[in-house]
Scaffold this active site. Sequence first.
Site, short mmCIF file in Angstrom:
data_model
loop_
_atom_site.label_atom_id
_atom_site.label_comp_id
_atom_site.label_asym_id
_atom_site.label_seq_id
_atom_site.Cartn_x
_atom_site.Cartn_y
_atom_site.Cartn_z
N GLY A 9 7.63 11.48 -8.67
CA GLY A 9 6.91 11.83 -7.44
C GLY A 9 7.54 11.19 -6.21
O GLY A 9 6.84 10.61 -5.37
N GLY A 13 5.24 10.28 0.28
CA GLY A 13 4.31 9.16 0.13
C GLY A 13 4.86 7.91 -0.54
O GLY A 13 5.95 7.43 -0.21
N ARG A 34 8.72 18.00 -8.01
CA ARG A 34 9.00 19.44 -8.13
C ARG A 34 9.83 19.96 -6.97
O ARG A 34 10.61 20.88 -7.14
CB ARG A 34 7.67 20.21 -8.19
CG ARG A 34 6.92 20.05 -9.50
CD ARG A 34 5.50 20.53 -9.38
NE ARG A 34 4.80 19.77 -8.35
CZ ARG A 34 3.53 19.95 -8.00
NH1 ARG A 34 2.82 20.88 -8.60
NH2 ARG A 34 2.96 19.20 -7.07
N ASP A 60 8.55 19.75 -13.31
CA ASP A 60 7.09 19.60 -13.27
C ASP A 60 6.68 18.65 -14.39
O ASP A 60 6.86 18.96 -15.58
CB ASP A 60 6.44 20.99 -13.45
CG ASP A 60 4.93 20.95 -13.20
OD1 ASP A 60 4.30 19.90 -13.49
OD2 ASP A 60 4.39 21.96 -12.72
N ASN A 87 4.52 7.21 -10.70
CA ASN A 87 3.81 7.39 -9.42
C ASN A 87 3.25 8.80 -9.24
O ASN A 87 2.21 8.97 -8.62
CB ASN A 87 4.79 7.04 -8.28
CG ASN A 87 4.31 7.54 -6.95
OD1 ASN A 87 3.40 6.96 -6.34
ND2 ASN A 87 4.88 8.65 -6.48
N SER A 141 -5.18 2.93 -9.19
CA SER A 141 -5.97 3.05 -7.96
C SER A 141 -7.18 2.12 -8.08
O SER A 141 -7.59 1.77 -9.20
CB SER A 141 -6.45 4.49 -7.82
OG SER A 141 -7.42 4.60 -6.80
N TYR A 154 -11.01 12.75 -10.67
CA TYR A 154 -9.91 11.91 -10.18
C TYR A 154 -10.11 10.47 -10.66
O TYR A 154 -9.19 9.84 -11.20
CB TYR A 154 -9.79 11.95 -8.65
CG TYR A 154 -8.70 11.03 -8.15
CD1 TYR A 154 -7.36 11.33 -8.37
CD2 TYR A 154 -9.01 9.82 -7.52
CE1 TYR A 154 -6.35 10.47 -7.96
CE2 TYR A 154 -8.01 8.95 -7.10
CZ TYR A 154 -6.68 9.29 -7.32
OH TYR A 154 -5.68 8.42 -6.92
N GLY A 185 -5.91 0.93 -2.55
CA GLY A 185 -7.01 1.64 -1.90
C GLY A 185 -6.39 2.71 -1.02
O GLY A 185 -5.44 3.37 -1.43
N THR A 189 -0.72 9.15 3.10
CA THR A 189 0.43 9.90 2.57
C THR A 189 0.03 11.38 2.63
O THR A 189 -0.87 11.74 3.38
CB THR A 189 0.69 9.49 1.10
OG1 THR A 189 -0.50 9.82 0.35
CG2 THR A 189 0.97 8.01 0.94
P1 NDP Z 1 1.64 12.28 -2.17
O1 NDP Z 1 0.91 13.57 -2.27
O2 NDP Z 1 2.26 11.93 -0.87
O3 NDP Z 1 2.76 12.20 -3.31
C1 NDP Z 1 2.52 12.66 -4.62
C2 NDP Z 1 3.83 12.80 -5.36
O4 NDP Z 1 3.52 13.22 -6.72
C3 NDP Z 1 4.75 13.84 -4.75
O5 NDP Z 1 6.06 13.38 -4.74
C4 NDP Z 1 4.63 15.03 -5.71
O6 NDP Z 1 5.84 15.74 -5.80
C5 NDP Z 1 4.37 14.31 -7.05
N1 NDP Z 1 3.74 15.23 -7.99
C6 NDP Z 1 2.49 15.76 -7.92
N2 NDP Z 1 2.30 16.65 -8.91
C7 NDP Z 1 3.47 16.69 -9.62
C8 NDP Z 1 3.91 17.44 -10.74
N3 NDP Z 1 3.13 18.33 -11.35
N4 NDP Z 1 5.18 17.24 -11.20
C9 NDP Z 1 5.98 16.34 -10.58
N5 NDP Z 1 5.62 15.60 -9.53
C10 NDP Z 1 4.38 15.79 -9.04
O7 NDP Z 1 0.58 11.17 -2.59
P2 NDP Z 1 0.70 9.57 -2.80
O8 NDP Z 1 2.06 9.10 -2.50
O9 NDP Z 1 -0.43 8.96 -2.10
O10 NDP Z 1 0.39 9.48 -4.36
C11 NDP Z 1 1.22 8.82 -5.29
C12 NDP Z 1 0.35 8.15 -6.34
O11 NDP Z 1 -0.45 7.16 -5.72
C13 NDP Z 1 -0.63 9.09 -7.06
O12 NDP Z 1 -0.62 8.77 -8.44
C14 NDP Z 1 -1.99 8.74 -6.43
O13 NDP Z 1 -3.05 8.98 -7.31
C15 NDP Z 1 -1.78 7.25 -6.19
N6 NDP Z 1 -2.69 6.65 -5.21
C16 NDP Z 1 -2.71 7.12 -3.92
C17 NDP Z 1 -3.58 6.53 -3.00
C18 NDP Z 1 -3.69 7.02 -1.61
O14 NDP Z 1 -4.69 6.67 -0.93
N7 NDP Z 1 -2.74 7.78 -1.09
C19 NDP Z 1 -4.41 5.40 -3.39
C20 NDP Z 1 -4.31 5.01 -4.77
C21 NDP Z 1 -3.45 5.60 -5.62
P3 NDP Z 1 5.97 17.35 -5.79
O15 NDP Z 1 4.76 17.90 -5.08
O16 NDP Z 1 7.26 17.60 -5.06
O17 NDP Z 1 6.04 17.74 -7.22
C1 8X3 Z 2 -6.86 7.07 -4.11
C2 8X3 Z 2 -7.85 6.30 -3.31
O1 8X3 Z 2 -10.26 6.09 -2.58
O2 8X3 Z 2 -9.39 8.35 -2.75
O3 8X3 Z 2 -6.74 6.61 -5.40
O4 8X3 Z 2 -9.88 7.11 -4.73
S1 8X3 Z 2 -9.40 7.01 -3.37
#
Ligand code: NDP
Ligand code: 8X3
Length: 253
Positions: A9, A13, A34, A60, A87, A141, A154, A185, A189
Amino acid sequence: MKKTVLITGATSGIGEATARAYAAAGDNIIITGRRGDRLQTLKAELKATYGVEVCVAAFDIREQAMCEAAIEALPEKFRKIDVLVNNAGLAAGLEHLNEGNPADWNAMIDTNIKGLLYISRAVVNLMVQEGVRGHVVNIGSIAGTQVYENGNVYCATKHAVHALSQGMRIDFLRSGIRVTEIRPGMVETEFSIVRFHGDKERADGVYRGLQPLTGADIAEAVVWATSQPAHVHINEIVLTPTAQADSFYNVRG
Ligand code: NDP
Ligand code: 8X3
């Protein structure tokens, strides 16, 4: 010492910021996601800026066969993976369970839990085969131990990541593979844009009136946790914005 780091990923983000942070530290990286066009752009930028080796694998993560094929196809110089950063993930939808969309549930369960499992199995087997005492970092998270209204599926997937991190720490003990769970938290992104299916205005509202964390804040913690001496095992890091105490309490100006 220079490491080889695989980040899932990395197209946006936290993952993209983590790729930048490792590259800035001089490490070689494998970036996945992806959106292959974004990965190619990032590769060109990081190679030019930091002179590191970058391998792109666009697939994917929900497809087990694709995960295995991507790891099998890694060029020789990228096969000794020192760090896997799990991630890739998403939230899709925010509504009461009975009003939820099963397609959203499947996307979250298949990506956040099953995708993480597929890639971990393939990479950890490669670490063992290559004799690497590696490190797995799972991006969990605060939703991995708390459940808020409408967060149902989620939160369940992040509870699963929390359980799997503990399970991995036990199962990989004899291989000397360390497992760190990073539990953020609010991080601004593309997360909320994805959660609200492209509704940018609604997504912006999530962060209105407070200063959220950035992907770079999380990346710094990931790099720190994987830079410790061999006998030090960082089990877990929980990070929130200063304006957020947990899933329920925050202050907005
Ligand atoms: P973004 O949406 O910015 O990034 C998500 C990444 O995951 C992208 O690079 C996307 O790539 C990849 N991804 C999603 N689905 C797929 C798939 N099917 N195959 C391959 N890659 C995939 O979000 P964040 O950076 O915030 O999220 C990253 C992680 O952090 C997640 O696990 C999220 O749950 C976790 N998180 C986020 C928080 C927040 O507040 N933002 C807080 C706590 C945890 P692509 O679409 O190109 O495939
Ligand atoms: C992402 C943060 O607060 O939307 O894990 O669950 S929250």
